[in-house]
Motif scaffolding. Structure first.
Motif, PDB file in Angstrom:
ATOM      1  N   ARG A 168      39.091  50.631  30.007  1.00  0.00           N
ATOM      2  CA  ARG A 168      37.812  50.654  29.437  1.00  0.00           C
ATOM      3  C   ARG A 168      37.413  49.096  29.371  1.00  0.00           C
ATOM      4  N   MET A 169      36.189  48.937  30.177  1.00  0.00           N
ATOM      5  CA  MET A 169      35.740  47.485  30.072  1.00  0.00           C
ATOM      6  C   MET A 169      34.225  47.465  30.290  1.00  0.00           C
ATOM      7  N   PRO A 170      33.420  46.537  29.765  1.00  0.00           N
ATOM      8  CA  PRO A 170      31.944  46.514  29.881  1.00  0.00           C
ATOM      9  C   PRO A 170      31.737  46.582  31.508  1.00  0.00           C
ATOM     10  N   GLY A 171      30.638  47.374  31.720  1.00  0.00           N
ATOM     11  CA  GLY A 171      30.240  47.315  33.084  1.00  0.00           C
ATOM     12  C   GLY A 171      31.013  48.112  34.005  1.00  0.00           C
ATOM     13  N   GLY A 172      31.807  49.106  33.598  1.00  0.00           N
ATOM     14  CA  GLY A 172      32.425  50.068  34.536  1.00  0.00           C
ATOM     15  C   GLY A 172      33.967  50.212  33.708  1.00  0.00           C
ATOM     16  N   SER A 173      34.544  51.231  34.290  1.00  0.00           N
ATOM     17  CA  SER A 173      35.712  51.745  33.896  1.00  0.00           C
ATOM     18  C   SER A 173      36.760  51.461  34.799  1.00  0.00           C
ATOM     19  N   GLY A 174      38.029  51.348  34.436  1.00  0.00           N
ATOM     20  CA  GLY A 174      39.118  51.044  35.069  1.00  0.00           C
ATOM     21  C   GLY A 174      39.437  52.092  36.180  1.00  0.00           C
ATOM     22  N   LEU A 175      39.153  53.443  35.839  1.00  0.00           N
ATOM     23  CA  LEU A 175      39.369  54.561  36.848  1.00  0.00           C
ATOM     24  C   LEU A 175      38.457  54.406  38.004  1.00  0.00           C
ATOM     25  N   GLU A 176      37.200  53.925  37.604  1.00  0.00           N
ATOM     26  CA  GLU A 176      36.223  53.961  38.687  1.00  0.00           C
ATOM     27  C   GLU A 176      36.525  52.712  39.749  1.00  0.00           C
ATOM     28  N   LEU A 177      37.002  51.795  38.837  1.00  0.00           N
ATOM     29  CA  LEU A 177      37.477  50.513  39.873  1.00  0.00           C
ATOM     30  C   LEU A 177      38.644  51.032  40.651  1.00  0.00           C
ATOM     31  N   LEU A 178      39.612  51.520  40.231  1.00  0.00           N
ATOM     32  CA  LEU A 178      40.932  52.138  40.912  1.00  0.00           C
ATOM     33  C   LEU A 178      40.489  52.916  42.178  1.00  0.00           C
ATOM     34  N   GLU A 179      39.341  53.712  41.994  1.00  0.00           N
ATOM     35  CA  GLU A 179      38.892  54.657  43.066  1.00  0.00           C
ATOM     36  C   GLU A 179      38.153  53.765  44.264  1.00  0.00           C
ATOM     37  N   LYS A 180      37.549  52.916  43.859  1.00  0.00           N
ATOM     38  CA  LYS A 180      36.831  51.891  44.907  1.00  0.00           C
ATOM     39  C   LYS A 180      37.713  50.924  45.369  1.00  0.00           C
ATOM     40  N   VAL A 181      38.678  50.463  44.737  1.00  0.00           N
ATOM     41  CA  VAL A 181      39.691  49.645  45.374  1.00  0.00           C
ATOM     42  C   VAL A 181      40.736  50.295  46.400  1.00  0.00           C
ATOM     43  N   LYS A 182      41.243  51.597  45.982  1.00  0.00           N
ATOM     44  CA  LYS A 182      41.799  52.411  46.905  1.00  0.00           C
ATOM     45  C   LYS A 182      41.307  52.858  48.278  1.00  0.00           C
ATOM     46  N   ALA A 183      39.724  52.900  48.001  1.00  0.00           N
ATOM     47  CA  ALA A 183      39.296  53.242  49.311  1.00  0.00           C
ATOM     48  C   ALA A 183      39.350  52.045  50.157  1.00  0.00           C
TER      49      ALA A 183
END
Length: 490
Positions: free
Chosen positions: A56-71
């Motif tokens: 949980r961070m300002p401007g987006g969640s770690g899970l959303e980041l995980l999904e985009k990085v994995k792509a």
């Protein structure tokens, strides 16, 4: 070594991790939110060695980041940190392909050790991926397999008949396809037929085709496999099980290339290269009088023996990683990695079902392993019980032939299995059959379950059916009917 990226809006967390990793000679780079991480990926292209991200961070969640990085970087290990240690977050992290889940507050030495494991896994996967990319067609690197590759190379400009021998599941069809692909007939069709999987009454029509009205149900003329393979290669798998009378017809085709469709009167010419395969000892079949000696010599022009997987154990790591990636693509999930200790355990297993069994195990692990890194404890029961107690839960023979196969139970000497072991074994076998494409999984497993249950009860009561029925909680007529249906009569 590439740096470890740390994404967390908490400055104290970033500072502590940076200092701890720097003491271990691991370079770091820090970010305060997901946008900065994604911008750095866009600018530099190459990702980090490992990404450690807060959930949980300002401007987006770690899970959303995980999904985009994995792509962008499917093989990048991502460790998710969170102060909200709830089950939903853990499940979401693992479903998204996280390497591990790290709840806050964490023990710093353990966090560093986890990151070190992720680094080692990342470096190992990079080397493994390079090997797979360099040799995508390689079936193995063991000396025994190199002999097979050399033989394929020598035969690359030949149309000679080849007989492939080897145990079930050792990859005979893959070798046949390689022979076709590297032959002058590569642009022609490759047609495969398993002669053991087709009923005797239908096999002749399958091979040679039939004319309209040749038998009941023959509404139209049908081309057989020989005609379909014209100009290419026909692969006859399990040739040792071909009915004796059909062996005579096959011999004639191999002799002059002519045959008749079932019910036909005009000879058909087919320009076909035949590659045959068997797991049986054809010389012994000839001695027993169930395989024609002249057909054996006609097929046995060039013989390739394919080694069993236990004879090429050094190939297990490469094949395991390949099958894990393949399973992930088929199931639409993130590829799992496997720890060295789990690979070592796999390497000690006997693999009675050979490469096909390893492939099925990797399917099972892709679905059932709880984390992104497969540890020894995650391996299916037939592996974890050790070589002496192994049971063929994932062996492919039943899936391929429909033959009865025991439900996964420990041997009597090992004592009664726990409920979890029994259920895990059943789950593994169900997954194997489902992934094989069978459409009778319910009936198949129900028959095996009932058979094993009734035989165990009869053994317990020394064959007394009424007592066995009473202990099972079923009626006398029911157990009698089941014994007849399952073919358990002596």
């Amino acid at each position: 070594m590439k740096p470890i990226w740390i994404a967390d809006d908490d400055q104290s967390i970033r500072f502590v991790l940076e200092k701890a990793l720097q003491r271990e000679q691991m370079p770091t780079r820090s970010f305060t939110n997901p946008r900065e991480v994604l911008a750095a990926l866009d600018e530099e292209g190459e990702g980090p060695q490992v990404l450690v991200s807060d959930i949980r961070m300002p401007g987006g969640s770690g899970l959303e980041l995980l999904e985009k990085v994995k792509a962008r970087h499917p093989g990048l290990p991502v460790i998710i940190m969170t102060a909200f240690s709830d089950l939903d977050s853990a499940v979401s992290a693992f479903q998204g392909g996280a390497f591990e889940y790290l709840p806050k507050p964490f023990d710093l030495p353990k966090a560093v050790e986890l990151i070190r494991r992720a680094v080692e896994e990342s470096q190992r996967e990079e080397v493994a991926q390079e090997t797979i990319d360099e040799a995508p067609e390689m079936l193995g690197q063991a000396p025994a397999m190199q002999d097979v590759f050399r033989a394929i190379g020598r035969l690359s400009q030949s149309n000679v008949t080849v007989l492939i021998t080897g145990e079930s599941g050792s990859g005979k069809e893959l070798v046949a396809r390689a022979l076709h692909k590297h032959s002058p007939r590569a642009n022609g069709p490759f047609v495969a037929i398993n002669t053991a999987a087709i009923p005797k009454d239908l096999l002749e029509s399958e091979l040679f085709g039939h004319e309209r009205g040749a038998f009941t149900g023959a509404q139209t003329m049908r081309r057989g496999r020989f005609e379909q393979a014209d100009g290419g290669t026909l692969f006859l798998d399990e040739i040792g099980d071909m009915p004796f009378d059909l062996q005579t017809r096959l011999l004639r085709v191999l002799s002059d290339g002519h045959f008749y469709r079932v019910g036909g009167h005009s000879a058909v010419k087919a320009n076909v290269r035949v590659i045959a395969a068997t797991h049986q000892d054809l010389e012994q079949r000839v001695k027993e009088g169930v395989f024609r000696e002249d057909l054996f010599h006609r097929l046995n022009v060039i013989r390739l023996r394919l080694p069993a997987l236990r004879e090429r154990r050094e190939d297990v790591p490469m094949l395991t990683r390949h099958f894990l990636q393949q399973s992930a693509r088929q199931l639409g999930v993130e590829p799992k990695r496997i720890a060295d200790a789990a690979l070592e355990r796999l390497g000690r297993f006997g693999f009675p079902g050979n490469v096909r069994q390893l492939e099925n195990i990797c399917h099972w692990l892709t679905v059932m392993a709880p984390a992104q890194v497969i540890e020894p404890k995650d391996l299916p029961p037939e592996i974890s019980q050790g070589p002496g107690e192994a049971v063929a839960v994932a062996a492919p023979s039943a899936a391929a032939t429909g033959a009865p196969e025991p439900v996964a139970l420990a041997s009597p000497a090992a004592g009664m299995p726990s409920s979890g072991d029994w259920e895990s074994g059943l789950q593994a076998e169900a997954m194997t059959l489902l992934l094989s494409g069978r459409l009778d999984v319910w009936d198949e497993l129900t028959k095996r379950f009932e058979r094993k249950l009734i035989l165990t009860a009869l053994d317990n009561t020394r064959g007394r059916r009424i007592e066995a029925a009473h202990k099972l909680g079923i009626g006398r007529n029911t157990i009698t009917r089941k014994i007849q249906e399952l073919g358990l009569e002596e």
